[in-house]
Design a protein around this motif. Structure first.
Motif, PDB file in Angstrom:
ATOM      1  N   MET A   1       0.822  -1.210   0.000  1.00  0.00           N
ATOM      2  CA  MET A   1       0.000   0.000   0.000  1.00  0.00           C
ATOM      3  C   MET A   1       0.859   1.265   0.000  1.00  0.00           C
ATOM      4  SD  MET A   1      -3.278   0.467   2.423  1.00  0.00           S
ATOM      5  CE  MET A   1      -2.498   0.604   4.011  1.00  0.00           C
ATOM      6  N   VAL A   2       2.022   1.204   0.680  1.00  0.00           N
ATOM      7  CA  VAL A   2       2.878   2.383   0.855  1.00  0.00           C
ATOM      8  C   VAL A   2       4.275   2.086   0.309  1.00  0.00           C
ATOM      9  CG1 VAL A   2       3.843   4.010   2.515  1.00  0.00           C
ATOM     10  CG2 VAL A   2       1.600   2.985   2.953  1.00  0.00           C
ATOM     11  N   GLY A   3       4.624   2.734  -0.798  1.00  0.00           N
ATOM     12  CA  GLY A   3       5.953   2.558  -1.392  1.00  0.00           C
ATOM     13  C   GLY A   3       6.911   3.608  -0.880  1.00  0.00           C
ATOM     14  N   MET A   4       8.218   3.303  -0.920  1.00  0.00           N
ATOM     15  CA  MET A   4       9.183   4.291  -0.446  1.00  0.00           C
ATOM     16  C   MET A   4      10.398   4.364  -1.363  1.00  0.00           C
ATOM     17  SD  MET A   4      10.538   5.080   3.324  1.00  0.00           S
ATOM     18  CE  MET A   4      11.611   6.487   3.598  1.00  0.00           C
ATOM     19  N   VAL A   5      10.830   5.597  -1.608  1.00  0.00           N
ATOM     20  CA  VAL A   5      12.049   5.839  -2.376  1.00  0.00           C
ATOM     21  C   VAL A   5      13.041   6.522  -1.452  1.00  0.00           C
ATOM     22  CG1 VAL A   5      13.026   7.049  -4.357  1.00  0.00           C
ATOM     23  CG2 VAL A   5      10.732   6.050  -4.514  1.00  0.00           C
ATOM     24  N   PHE A   6      14.199   5.891  -1.284  1.00  0.00           N
ATOM     25  CA  PHE A   6      15.205   6.379  -0.344  1.00  0.00           C
ATOM     26  C   PHE A   6      16.187   7.310  -1.042  1.00  0.00           C
ATOM     27  CE2 PHE A   6      13.706   2.343   1.255  1.00  0.00           C
ATOM     28  CZ  PHE A   6      13.574   2.562   2.607  1.00  0.00           C
ATOM     29  N   GLN A   7      16.807   8.152  -0.240  1.00  0.00           N
ATOM     30  CA  GLN A   7      17.796   9.105  -0.733  1.00  0.00           C
ATOM     31  C   GLN A   7      18.925   8.407  -1.491  1.00  0.00           C
ATOM     32  OE1 GLN A   7      19.290  11.584   2.390  1.00  0.00           O
ATOM     33  NE2 GLN A   7      20.968  12.390   1.183  1.00  0.00           N
ATOM     34  N   ASN A   8      19.406   7.304  -0.929  1.00  0.00           N
ATOM     35  CA  ASN A   8      20.542   6.601  -1.566  1.00  0.00           C
ATOM     36  C   ASN A   8      20.068   5.443  -2.443  1.00  0.00           C
ATOM     37  OD1 ASN A   8      19.616   5.104   0.509  1.00  0.00           O
ATOM     38  ND2 ASN A   8      21.542   4.959   1.621  1.00  0.00           N
ATOM     39  N   TYR A   9      18.812   5.505  -2.831  1.00  0.00           N
ATOM     40  CA  TYR A   9      18.169   4.572  -3.784  1.00  0.00           C
ATOM     41  C   TYR A   9      17.960   3.163  -3.232  1.00  0.00           C
ATOM     42  CZ  TYR A   9      20.544   8.220  -6.460  1.00  0.00           C
ATOM     43  OH  TYR A   9      21.062   9.405  -6.868  1.00  0.00           O
ATOM     44  N   ASN A  10      18.959   2.632  -2.470  1.00  0.00           N
ATOM     45  CA  ASN A  10      18.837   1.272  -1.922  1.00  0.00           C
ATOM     46  C   ASN A  10      18.527   0.205  -2.969  1.00  0.00           C
ATOM     47  OD1 ASN A  10      19.257   2.446   0.536  1.00  0.00           O
ATOM     48  ND2 ASN A  10      17.457   1.593   1.544  1.00  0.00           N
ATOM     49  N   LEU A  11      19.106   0.318  -4.140  1.00  0.00           N
ATOM     50  CA  LEU A  11      18.894  -0.727  -5.159  1.00  0.00           C
ATOM     51  C   LEU A  11      19.739  -1.953  -4.803  1.00  0.00           C
ATOM     52  CD1 LEU A  11      19.018   1.487  -8.369  1.00  0.00           C
ATOM     53  CD2 LEU A  11      16.993   0.622  -7.169  1.00  0.00           C
TER      54      LEU A  11
ATOM     55  N   LEU B   1       6.282   7.444  -0.548  1.00  0.00           N
ATOM     56  CA  LEU B   1       7.107   8.248   0.340  1.00  0.00           C
ATOM     57  C   LEU B   1       8.456   8.496  -0.334  1.00  0.00           C
ATOM     58  CD1 LEU B   1       6.527   6.146   3.600  1.00  0.00           C
ATOM     59  CD2 LEU B   1       5.152   8.072   2.745  1.00  0.00           C
ATOM     60  N   PHE B   2       8.899   9.741  -0.298  1.00  0.00           N
ATOM     61  CA  PHE B   2      10.205  10.092  -0.867  1.00  0.00           C
ATOM     62  C   PHE B   2      11.030  10.763   0.214  1.00  0.00           C
ATOM     63  CE2 PHE B   2       9.546   9.516  -5.461  1.00  0.00           C
ATOM     64  CZ  PHE B   2       8.172   9.477  -5.553  1.00  0.00           C
ATOM     65  N   ASP B   3      12.223  10.206   0.503  1.00  0.00           N
ATOM     66  CA  ASP B   3      13.110  10.823   1.493  1.00  0.00           C
ATOM     67  C   ASP B   3      14.276  11.474   0.751  1.00  0.00           C
ATOM     68  OD1 ASP B   3      14.357  11.624   3.788  1.00  0.00           O
ATOM     69  OD2 ASP B   3      14.267   9.658   4.758  1.00  0.00           O
ATOM     70  N   GLU B   4      14.271  12.786   0.671  1.00  0.00           N
ATOM     71  CA  GLU B   4      15.313  13.545  -0.023  1.00  0.00           C
ATOM     72  C   GLU B   4      15.575  13.003  -1.432  1.00  0.00           C
ATOM     73  OE1 GLU B   4      16.812  16.211   1.069  1.00  0.00           O
ATOM     74  OE2 GLU B   4      16.524  16.222   3.237  1.00  0.00           O
ATOM     75  N   PRO B   5      14.558  12.980  -2.270  1.00  0.00           N
ATOM     76  CA  PRO B   5      14.726  12.307  -3.572  1.00  0.00           C
ATOM     77  C   PRO B   5      15.626  13.041  -4.538  1.00  0.00           C
ATOM     78  CG  PRO B   5      12.626  13.434  -3.522  1.00  0.00           C
ATOM     79  CD  PRO B   5      13.211  13.549  -2.137  1.00  0.00           C
ATOM     80  N   THR B   6      15.912  14.310  -4.282  1.00  0.00           N
ATOM     81  CA  THR B   6      16.713  15.075  -5.245  1.00  0.00           C
ATOM     82  C   THR B   6      18.108  15.381  -4.730  1.00  0.00           C
ATOM     83  OG1 THR B   6      15.915  17.188  -4.380  1.00  0.00           O
ATOM     84  CG2 THR B   6      14.629  16.195  -6.162  1.00  0.00           C
ATOM     85  N   ALA B   7      18.430  14.886  -3.535  1.00  0.00           N
ATOM     86  CA  ALA B   7      19.674  15.292  -2.878  1.00  0.00           C
ATOM     87  C   ALA B   7      20.905  15.057  -3.762  1.00  0.00           C
ATOM     88  CB  ALA B   7      19.822  14.572  -1.552  1.00  0.00           C
TER      89      ALA B   7
END
Ligand code: ADP
Ligand code: ADP
Length: 228
Positions: free
Chosen positions: A79-89, A160-166
């Motif tokens: 239900m809730v997706g998240m995109v991390f600052q350092n991508y976490n791929l 959710l986006f945590d600092e997506p453009t940093a």
């Protein structure tokens, strides 16, 4: 009803009050930007929505479902997706496999269907040609797009986006802006933590301004950026 309803919600780290009785609603398809000084609780706030940081009191309701210790994390992650600052791929997986792993494991999507969906989302985020590359072969902006596509492959209601453009250059930031606009048109609700004022102004329907674990104001960006 709102997509997200937060009522008297608090989060502690030991004795330290990281989030102090927060109250606010987010409507479906809204883009919320969370601003505030470093350490004000921005990351903690968005992480309570997927229970990376479980809240301690008060309530969080997402799409009519109460989020608490009884919530299935599997269901919540869909239900809730998240995109991390350092991508976490996953570095050892191709872009395509990064995108198809969770849908297959968590949502039991068939491999072929997961791949088709991944190709569609990679197209939507503007990197249809990169499916068979590995994360290390991509630029920061491209990795960020993979992280977004990967989250979208779970077909979440909330992103959710945590600092997506940093870590991104201006061109890549424009790309993220247009992806967020598209998500909103599709009814996906977005919460984004950032320090980038120009970016905030461009994407936010509302700014949530935090300080010391409290919300000081919730305002439209035009008001926030012109207030004396
Ligand atoms: P922001 O995202 O606004 O920079 P955070 O949500 O990361 O703020 O952190 C809010 C406060 O909570 C900070 O004072 C931080 O040091 C503290 N904090 C964050 N995570 C933890 C943790 N895992 N344990 C203890 N304190 C934490
Ligand atoms: P951000 O503000 O982007 O969350 P931070 O550098 O504040 O970045 O936090 C990075 C990680 O360290 C987070 O996982 C956070 O939970 C953790 N953390 C932050 N502050 C503390 C703290 N005082 N004690 C323990 N862990 C912390």
């Amino acid at each position: 009803p709102p997509m997200i309803a937060v009522h008297n919600m608090s989060k502690l780290y030991g004795e330290f009050v990281a989030l102090d009785r927060l109250n606010f609603d987010v409507q479906r398809g809204e883009k919320i930007v969370v601003l505030g000084p470093s350490g004000s609780g921005k990351s903690t706030l968005i992480r309570t929505f997927n229970r990376i940081e479980p809240h301690d009191s008060g309530s969080i309701i997402i799409d009519g479902k109460i989020i608490n210790e009884k919530t299935s994390l599997t269901e919540l992650r869909c239900m809730v997706g998240m995109v991390f600052q350092n991508y976490n791929l996953f570095p050892h997986l191709s872009v395509l496999d990064n995108c198809t792993l969770a849908p297959q494991l968590v949502r039991n999507v068939a491999r072929k269907d997961a791949q088709e969906m991944a190709h569609n989302f990679l197209k939507q985020v503007g990197i249809p040609e990169q499916a068979h590359k590995y994360p290390i072969q991509l630029s920061g902006g491209q990795q960020q797009r993979v992280a977004i596509a990967r989250a979208l492959c779970m077909q979440p209601e909330v992103m959710l986006f945590d600092e997506p453009t940093a870590a991104l250059d201006p061109e890549a930031i424009t790309g993220v802006v247009s992806i967020m606009d598209t998500l909103a048109e599709q009814g996906i609700t977005t919460l984004c933590v950032t320090h980038e004022m120009a970016f905030s102004r461009r994407i936010a329907d509302k700014i949530v301004f935090m300080d010391q674990g409290r919300i000081l104001e919730i305002t439209p960006p035009e008001q926030f950026f012109t207030a004396p």
